[in-house]
Motif scaffolding. Structure first.
Motif, PDB file in Angstrom:
ATOM      1  N   VAL A   1      42.524  37.711  37.063  1.00  0.00           N
ATOM      2  CA  VAL A   1      42.528  39.315  36.832  1.00  0.00           C
ATOM      3  C   VAL A   1      42.291  39.534  35.113  1.00  0.00           C
ATOM      4  O   VAL A   1      41.632  40.260  34.804  1.00  0.00           O
ATOM      5  CB  VAL A   1      43.744  40.016  37.296  1.00  0.00           C
TER       6      VAL A   1
ATOM      7  N   LEU B   1      39.268  41.186  33.302  1.00  0.00           N
ATOM      8  CA  LEU B   1      39.425  42.689  32.649  1.00  0.00           C
ATOM      9  C   LEU B   1      38.856  42.351  31.093  1.00  0.00           C
ATOM     10  O   LEU B   1      38.402  43.364  30.464  1.00  0.00           O
ATOM     11  CB  LEU B   1      40.991  43.083  32.635  1.00  0.00           C
TER      12      LEU B   1
ATOM     13  N   LEU C   1      41.412  48.398  36.053  1.00  0.00           N
ATOM     14  CA  LEU C   1      42.266  47.493  37.443  1.00  0.00           C
ATOM     15  C   LEU C   1      42.563  48.423  38.366  1.00  0.00           C
ATOM     16  O   LEU C   1      43.187  49.322  38.069  1.00  0.00           O
ATOM     17  CB  LEU C   1      43.333  46.647  36.666  1.00  0.00           C
TER      18      LEU C   1
END
Length: 213
Positions: free
Chosen positions: A25, A29, A51
């Protein structure tokens, strides 16, 4: 580093609260991708720009998982567990993800397995000790791999050796020819970098690459 706009993608991460999932993640990002993190516990991930966190406590909730995956470019599965004894988290989760992908037209899947699964299981000390210590988890990964191979998805199964919670090096090697030794390991951060890159720009379609530091 932010990638060019032409390469930005919408990614789903399963197992987003585990060590590898969180790292994936973060990497995605930072690269500018939009990320939907599927979690099983409320408040498991802090909010961040780009997110979206989707709470799905049970992967048998097919409609909710399909809704989370719809409209995305790829799914990254970093599913796993610290539970002892027989486990099915990878098999159950990936089965549900493949069904949701089929329903929504999302084809790209990058899944974390482990060196020592399926045909990579050999008589090396690494494989012998791995199966002796976490054979229950390896059986789950083998079952997961069989589902992926039988699917019509555009899959890549990544088989790392032992994982370390250390800083990224950016100097990892990938492929199917590298020898995994008893002391072989790779950082979760480097693994996450490879997972995101492979999801966005496939280099190992329908292959099972290893990753080594």
């Amino acid at each position: 580093m932010r990638q060019s706009d032409s390469k930005l993608s919408r990614l789903v991460v399963l197992g987003a609260t585990g060590g590898t999932g969180r790292a994936a993640v973060d990497v995605a990002l930072r690269a500018g991708h939009e990320v939907t993190a599927v979690v099983r516990r409320e408040g498991a991930l802090p909010p961040a720009p780009g997110l979206t966190v989707v709470l799905i406590p049970d992967f048998t909730e097919a409609d909710r998982l399909a809704a989370a995956i719809a409209g995305h470019d790829a799914v990254i599965s970093a599913l796993g567990t610290t539970a002892r004894g027989p486990v099915t988290v990878c098999t159950v989760g990936v089965r549900a993800a493949l069904l949701a992908m089929s329903r929504t037209g999302v084809r790209r899947l990058v899944a974390v397995s482990a060196h020592g699964a399926a045909e990579s299981r050999d008589r090396s000390w690494y494989s012998l000790l791995l199966w002796a210590s976490v054979g229950h988890k390896m059986r789950d990964k083998e079952s997961m791999e069989a589902l992926i191979r039988a699917s019509g998805s555009d899959w890549t199964i990544v088989r790392p050796p032992a994982l370390k919670d250390t800083a990224p090096t950016g100097r990892y090697r990938t492929g199917s020819d590298s020898v995994v030794r008893l002391t072989s390991a790779v950082s979760r951060a480097d693994l996450a970098d490879f997972l995101v890159r492979e999801a966005v720009e496939p280099a190992y379609l329908h292959q099972t690459p290893r990753i080594l530091a």
